[in-house]
Write an enzyme that holds these catalytic residues in place. Structure first.
Site, PDB file in Angstrom:
ATOM      1  N   THR A  61      -9.000  14.162  16.348  1.00 54.64           N
ATOM      2  CA  THR A  61      -8.683  12.762  16.612  1.00 54.64           C
ATOM      3  C   THR A  61      -9.258  12.280  17.939  1.00 54.64           C
ATOM      4  O   THR A  61      -9.669  11.121  18.057  1.00 54.64           O
ATOM      5  CB  THR A  61      -7.158  12.567  16.607  1.00 54.64           C
ATOM      6  OG1 THR A  61      -6.566  13.526  17.521  1.00 54.64           O
ATOM      7  CG2 THR A  61      -6.590  12.777  15.218  1.00 54.64           C
ATOM      8  N   ASN A 210      -0.696  12.274   3.354  1.00 57.09           N
ATOM      9  CA  ASN A 210      -1.516  13.478   3.233  1.00 57.09           C
ATOM     10  C   ASN A 210      -1.526  14.071   1.833  1.00 57.09           C
ATOM     11  O   ASN A 210      -2.348  14.945   1.544  1.00 57.09           O
ATOM     12  CB  ASN A 210      -1.042  14.547   4.224  1.00 57.09           C
ATOM     13  CG  ASN A 210      -1.387  14.184   5.656  1.00 57.09           C
ATOM     14  OD1 ASN A 210      -2.550  13.982   5.989  1.00 57.09           O
ATOM     15  ND2 ASN A 210      -0.374  14.069   6.497  1.00 57.09           N
ATOM     16  N   HIS A 329       0.964 -13.608 -31.523  1.00 59.11           N
ATOM     17  CA  HIS A 329       1.092 -12.167 -31.715  1.00 59.11           C
ATOM     18  C   HIS A 329      -0.154 -11.557 -32.347  1.00 59.11           C
ATOM     19  O   HIS A 329      -0.903 -12.199 -33.068  1.00 59.11           O
ATOM     20  CB  HIS A 329       2.307 -11.827 -32.599  1.00 59.11           C
ATOM     21  CG  HIS A 329       2.593 -12.817 -33.677  1.00 59.11           C
ATOM     22  ND1 HIS A 329       3.858 -13.183 -34.047  1.00 59.11           N
ATOM     23  CD2 HIS A 329       1.767 -13.541 -34.449  1.00 59.11           C
ATOM     24  CE1 HIS A 329       3.810 -14.083 -35.006  1.00 59.11           C
ATOM     25  NE2 HIS A 329       2.555 -14.312 -35.272  1.00 59.11           N
TER      26      HIS A 329
END
Length: 429
Positions: A61, A210, A329
């Site tokens: 990071t 994760n 329908h």
């Protein structure tokens, strides 16, 4: 995630995971808004208002944030650092974090939280005076440190100058062999720089994704937020837990959405419409006082004008259904324009795919106040005029003038005794 798709690009209730983060941050009007990406996902993450920074290798990071330095060259001010796998972050929470940072005048401010369940996140280590001393990652934490309940969210605000100086001193001396952004906190503390925290009231919003289990849990949280917004604005959702609405869908007051309904994309549901149960609508417009479902599929480009009906086992695609018109329908209507007050009988099919290379799909136009029969097929391109009637069981291949009766499939022919003559008498003989 056990997937060929990069984690940040997994779809999540109408957007990619990272898009939720970008949108939450974008509402703060950052300048610039930088997205750090791997070389493989650069094209996928390019977008208007976004500056891309490429991290050549995944080295942690800290290295990811360092990769943004060139994009922020010369920037003076506060740098808000977000994790791209935290789609539950809200703009309101980020605003509160930035405000806390500016009020404290700290070198860095951390967003912390106390989850309802154990999570493998970095622990906030404080001294006896309550001040932050360090962030210790789960893999590097002692047994005593793992008992700490206050966790690091991986969301920060840094003073820009302090951030770049702290990043230069990072080293990969840890369990992962990576450059941790969390180590910048220890560096700032050791240098005597003030580090503040802002604790999230909501223990869910800072949580990252994760696994697909966590992805599904995040989707449920986003679903509930969206549904609550629509209900507070005046829409009725009969069973919010079974109703899934994408973030860009519009639902006007007094619309009713029944259970097991999915509204996706840019679908619009206007006032007084009643939808479901078991309806899927994608990029469709559902007009005022319309009835849709149950068991109905509205595909992109569908427009139902006021008072129209799309009933059970009906699929509509790229079609405009006129005011008061009913497709009750068992029908497929695609690439069609149907006028007002028309009734489409059961089993209607628009046949618009030519099966000829290079030839586009044909379009079906059915006028106002038309009455079609049961089991009609309309072979496009074709135009049925106003007030026309279509006979039962007809395959309509030619235009029908207004006020006409057209169709007439072959009449039934009965060959009495044919089966017995061909194969012998009744089975019980």
């Amino acid at each position: 995630m056990r997937s060929e798709t990069p984690k940040h690009l997994h779809p999540l209730l109408g957007k990619r995971m990272v898009d939720w983060v970008v949108d939450a941050a974008g509402a703060l009007d950052p300048a610039p808004l930088v997205v750090v990406t791997s070389p493989e996902t650069t094209e996928a993450l390019a977008g208007e208002g976004i500056t891309l920074a490429v991290q050549p290798q995944a080295r942690g990071t800290g290295d990811a944030v360092a990769a943004s330095h060139a994009a922020l060259d010369g920037f003076e001010g506060d740098v808000l650092v977000l994790s791209g796998d935290a789609p539950l972050l809200t703009t309101e929470l980020l605003q509160a974090l930035v405000a806390a940072h500016r009020e404290s005048r700290a070198a860095a401010t951390l967003l912390t939280f106390e989850p309802d369940r154990p999570l493998p996140y970095g622990r906030i280590v404080r001294g006896r005076d309550g001040r932050v001393q360090a962030i210790v990652e789960e893999g590097d934490a002692s047994e005593q440190e793992r008992e700490i309940r206050e966790l690091n969210s991986s969301i920060y605000v840094f003073d820009a100058d302090e951030l770049w100086g702290a990043l230069e001193g990072l080293n990969p001396d840890n369990a992962q062999g990576e450059l941790y952004l969390t180590d910048t906190v220890r560096s700032l503390v050791d240098s005597g720089k003030p580090v503040a925290t802002h604790r999230a009231d909501d223990p869910v919003s800072p949580v990252g994704i994760n696994t697909r289990v966590e992805l599904a849990a995040a989707a449920a949280v986003l679903r509930d937020r969206i549904n609550e917004r629509h209900m507070l604005a005046g829409a009725t959702l009969v069973d919010p837990r079974s109703t899934w609405i994408d973030p860009h869908v519009e639902v006007e007051p007094d619309a009713v959405v029944h259970p097991f309904t999915v509204l996706r994309g840019t679908t619009r549901v206007l006032r007084g419409a009643e939808i479901g149960p078991h309806v899927v609508a994608i990029d469709a417009e559902i007009g005022e006082r319309t009835l849709v479902g149950p068991f109905c599929y509205l595909r992109p480009g569908t427009v139902l004008e006021a008072g129209a009906k799309a009933g059970t086992f009906v699929e509509l695609k790229n079609s405009r259904i006129g005011e008061g018109t009913k497709v009750p329908h068992l029908s497929y209507i695609g690439d069609a324009e149907i006028g007002a007050e028309t009734n489409i009988g059961a089993g209607a099919i628009t046949v618009n795919y030519p099966h000829e290379p290079g030839r586009p799909k044909g379009r079906t136009e059915i006028g106002r106040n038309v009455r079609t029969g049961v089991h009609n097929a309309f072979v496009a391109p074709i135009e049925i005029g106003d007030d026309a009637w279509i006979a039962v069981g007809s395959v309509v291949t030619d235009d029908v003038p207004p006020g006409s009766l057209a169709g007439f499939a072959p009449r039934q022919v009965t060959k009495e005794g044919y089966v017995y003559d061909k194969h012998g008498g009744p089975a019980d003989d």
